[in-house]
Design a protein around this motif. Structure first.
Motif, PDB file in Angstrom:
ATOM      1  N   ILE A  25       0.846  -1.187   0.000  1.00 35.23           N
ATOM      2  CA  ILE A  25       0.000   0.000   0.000  1.00 35.23           C
ATOM      3  C   ILE A  25       0.885   1.243   0.000  1.00 35.23           C
ATOM      4  CG2 ILE A  25      -1.706   1.346   1.313  1.00 35.23           C
ATOM      5  CD1 ILE A  25      -2.780  -1.260   2.431  1.00 35.23           C
ATOM      6  N   ILE A  26       0.630   2.144  -0.945  1.00 34.71           N
ATOM      7  CA  ILE A  26       1.350   3.413  -0.998  1.00 34.71           C
ATOM      8  C   ILE A  26       0.538   4.468  -0.250  1.00 34.71           C
ATOM      9  CG2 ILE A  26       2.236   5.229  -2.506  1.00 34.71           C
ATOM     10  CD1 ILE A  26       2.710   3.114  -4.628  1.00 34.71           C
ATOM     11  N   VAL A  27       1.166   5.091   0.736  1.00 35.66           N
ATOM     12  CA  VAL A  27       0.520   6.121   1.546  1.00 35.66           C
ATOM     13  C   VAL A  27       1.181   7.463   1.222  1.00 35.66           C
ATOM     14  CG1 VAL A  27      -0.043   6.910   3.882  1.00 35.66           C
ATOM     15  CG2 VAL A  27       0.055   4.451   3.374  1.00 35.66           C
ATOM     16  N   CYS A  28       0.415   8.362   0.603  1.00 33.81           N
ATOM     17  CA  CYS A  28       0.916   9.692   0.277  1.00 33.81           C
ATOM     18  C   CYS A  28       0.568  10.652   1.420  1.00 33.81           C
ATOM     19  CB  CYS A  28       0.314  10.185  -1.038  1.00 33.81           C
ATOM     20  SG  CYS A  28       0.802   9.206  -2.478  1.00 33.81           S
ATOM     21  N   ILE A  67       0.026  -6.074   5.518  1.00 31.97           N
ATOM     22  CA  ILE A  67       0.281  -5.511   4.197  1.00 31.97           C
ATOM     23  C   ILE A  67       1.405  -4.482   4.337  1.00 31.97           C
ATOM     24  CG2 ILE A  67      -0.663  -4.360   2.170  1.00 31.97           C
ATOM     25  CD1 ILE A  67      -3.454  -5.146   3.107  1.00 31.97           C
ATOM     26  N   PRO A  68       2.536  -4.654   3.660  1.00 33.51           N
ATOM     27  CA  PRO A  68       3.621  -3.672   3.748  1.00 33.51           C
ATOM     28  C   PRO A  68       3.175  -2.316   3.202  1.00 33.51           C
ATOM     29  CG  PRO A  68       4.377  -5.718   2.737  1.00 33.51           C
ATOM     30  CD  PRO A  68       2.893  -5.803   2.807  1.00 33.51           C
ATOM     31  N   THR A  69       3.762  -1.253   3.714  1.00 34.84           N
ATOM     32  CA  THR A  69       3.415   0.094   3.284  1.00 34.84           C
ATOM     33  C   THR A  69       4.627   0.812   2.706  1.00 34.84           C
ATOM     34  OG1 THR A  69       3.812   0.885   5.548  1.00 34.84           O
ATOM     35  CG2 THR A  69       1.541   0.371   4.952  1.00 34.84           C
ATOM     36  N   LYS A  99       8.936  -5.414  -1.168  1.00 34.07           N
ATOM     37  CA  LYS A  99       7.721  -5.561  -0.362  1.00 34.07           C
ATOM     38  C   LYS A  99       6.666  -6.407  -1.069  1.00 34.07           C
ATOM     39  CE  LYS A  99       8.679  -1.095   1.729  1.00 34.07           C
ATOM     40  NZ  LYS A  99       8.326   0.330   1.822  1.00 34.07           N
ATOM     41  N   SER A 100       6.510  -6.204  -2.360  1.00 37.64           N
ATOM     42  CA  SER A 100       5.437  -6.890  -3.078  1.00 37.64           C
ATOM     43  C   SER A 100       5.702  -8.375  -3.261  1.00 37.64           C
ATOM     44  CB  SER A 100       5.224  -6.237  -4.448  1.00 37.64           C
ATOM     45  OG  SER A 100       6.375  -6.357  -5.251  1.00 37.64           O
ATOM     46  N   GLN A 101       6.970  -8.763  -3.426  1.00 34.54           N
ATOM     47  CA  GLN A 101       7.249 -10.182  -3.622  1.00 34.54           C
ATOM     48  C   GLN A 101       7.624 -10.894  -2.323  1.00 34.54           C
ATOM     49  OE1 GLN A 101      10.487 -10.403  -6.403  1.00 34.54           O
ATOM     50  NE2 GLN A 101      12.057 -10.163  -4.841  1.00 34.54           N
ATOM     51  N   ARG A 102       7.561 -10.115  -1.198  1.00 33.24           N
ATOM     52  CA  ARG A 102       7.835 -10.685   0.124  1.00 33.24           C
ATOM     53  C   ARG A 102       9.191 -11.383   0.168  1.00 33.24           C
ATOM     54  NH1 ARG A 102       3.322  -8.366   0.385  1.00 33.24           N
ATOM     55  NH2 ARG A 102       1.721  -8.922   1.926  1.00 33.24           N
ATOM     56  N   PHE A 344      10.366  -6.421   5.515  1.00 35.55           N
ATOM     57  CA  PHE A 344       9.649  -5.539   4.587  1.00 35.55           C
ATOM     58  C   PHE A 344       8.511  -4.788   5.256  1.00 35.55           C
ATOM     59  CE2 PHE A 344       8.320 -10.008   3.646  1.00 35.55           C
ATOM     60  CZ  PHE A 344       7.048  -9.991   4.188  1.00 35.55           C
ATOM     61  N   TYR A 345       8.079  -5.204   6.438  1.00 32.46           N
ATOM     62  CA  TYR A 345       7.058  -4.429   7.155  1.00 32.46           C
ATOM     63  C   TYR A 345       7.650  -3.166   7.778  1.00 32.46           C
ATOM     64  CZ  TYR A 345       3.730  -8.287   6.886  1.00 32.46           C
ATOM     65  OH  TYR A 345       2.860  -9.249   6.458  1.00 32.46           O
ATOM     66  N   TYR A 346       8.958  -3.119   7.974  1.00 32.38           N
ATOM     67  CA  TYR A 346       9.596  -2.022   8.697  1.00 32.38           C
ATOM     68  C   TYR A 346      10.240  -0.992   7.778  1.00 32.38           C
ATOM     69  CZ  TYR A 346       9.191  -5.420  12.493  1.00 32.38           C
ATOM     70  OH  TYR A 346       8.718  -6.324  13.402  1.00 32.38           O
TER      71      TYR A 346
END
Length: 347
Positions: A25-28, A67-69, A99-102, A344-346
């Motif tokens: 998830i991209i957070v702007c 879900i990674p950000t 992040k997307s491919q874990r 990847f969560y951090y």
């Protein structure tokens, strides 16, 4: 900040309930939020309010939803040159790929089977009067990913004159056992060699606790890695010291390693000013020759997947543990049902 975080949590919960979840998830972050959360007379490097860090809080919300950000600040999109465009696009691509491919975005050399590496950093929990200290452990044993472990509250922590925490015998034994138990759970056996990087000198109680925790391990290497030694190297060339340059003081078993500096493959030095080395001091409990220890640390400076730079200054074992500690110290930590071990969560 709390109002913005409430909205972010609400939006991520909606995405989490969707039948098809995104890989990341991209957070702007709007400029108004940046301005409101930036202390007066400071830049936007850290977005804070009442001692809490906005980036860290969003990372914890994403972790809770599994879900990674990826955060995007207005300054990230303020591109003035082609070089900035290329650099930021590359960094964003590498981060989202990881992040997307874990998993790891590039392959490293194979870490020798049976070798377990870990880095140690300390942080304080912000609730309960800041009197609870835990350890954040960055654990690497297969060369592809960083495993994050959070220790239980550590008993009898002592700080030295520089404010660096030191473990009691019991706490050191607890930390060592936790790392090895995780390794055994993943590999089915104990490692033959255990290497622990720590950003402060090892005290006697720490040595004894770690020795008892690792009595089934053949080789134990305790290594002090310091970021800011008071030394500079000036080679007789037009370029700064080359990355990988090593100055050793054999009588003291202290080593100054340039993990940053001139890189021949890039024909340049990416930093500014005169690059300084890091200081490496193998402890008296260290079975591996010092030169091999330094080579390994140089290798680990290329294992931080939070950047697309050629290398970072500190080994990933230490830098990742420190970064994770700042996130786990946030007020939302206790609200998470389970702290996730994947890096990847951090990042």
């Amino acid at each position: 900040m709390e109002r913005f975080l409430k909205q972010v949590r609400k939006d991520i919960e909606i995405i989490e309930r969707d039948s098809v979840q995104p890989n990341a998830i991209i957070v702007c972050i709007p400029q108004e939020v940046m301005d409101a959360c930036t202390p007066e007379n400071q830049d936007h490097a850290r977005i804070q309010s009442e001692g809490s860090d906005l980036r860290n809080r969003i990372k914890l919300i994403g972790m809770e939803a599994r879900i990674p950000t990826q955060l995007i600040k207005p300054s990230t999109l303020a591109i003035r040159t082609d070089r900035q465009r290329a650099s930021r696009a590359w960094n964003l691509t590498v981060g989202l790929l990881y992040k997307s491919q874990r998993g790891h975005p590039w392959k490293t050399r194979q870490i020798e089977d049976g070798h377990c590496y870990a880095g140690l950093s300390f942080y304080r929990e912000r609730d309960e009067g800041d009197d609870v200290i835990r350890a954040a452990l960055a654990h690497v044993f297969h060369g592809r990913d960083h495993i994050i472990l959070q220790s239980d509250p550590l008993p009898d922590i002592t700080e030295d004159e520089n404010g660096s925490p030191h473990l009691s015998y019991e706490a050191a034994r607890q930390v060592g056992e936790q790392i090895l138990e995780y390794y055994e759970a993943q590999k089915g056996t104990r490692p033959s060699r255990f290497v622990l990087h720590k950003p402060s000198v090892f005290w006697e109680e720490e040595r004894e606790g770690l020795l008892d925790a690792t009595d089934s391990v053949r080789d134990l290497d305790l290594v002090w890695v310091r970021r800011r030694p008071k030394i500079r190297l000036f080679p007789p060339t037009d370029y700064p010291a080359m990355r990988g340059t090593l100055l050793s003081v054999p009588d003291d078993d202290v080593h100054y390693l340039h993990t940053s500096g001139y890189v021949p493959e890039e024909t340049t030095y990416q930093g500014s000013g005169v690059p300084s080395p890091i200081e490496i001091r193998p402890d008296e409990i260290c079975e591996t020759p010092s030169l091999e220890i330094c080579k390994e640390i140089l290798f680990f400076t290329k294992l931080d997947w939070n950047t697309s730079d050629y290398a970072i200054r500190m080994p990933a074992t230490v830098s990742v543990a420190k970064r994770v500690g700042t996130i786990l110290s946030e007020v939302d930590t206790e609200s998470i049902s389970e702290v996730q071990p994947q890096y990847f969560y951090y990042m």
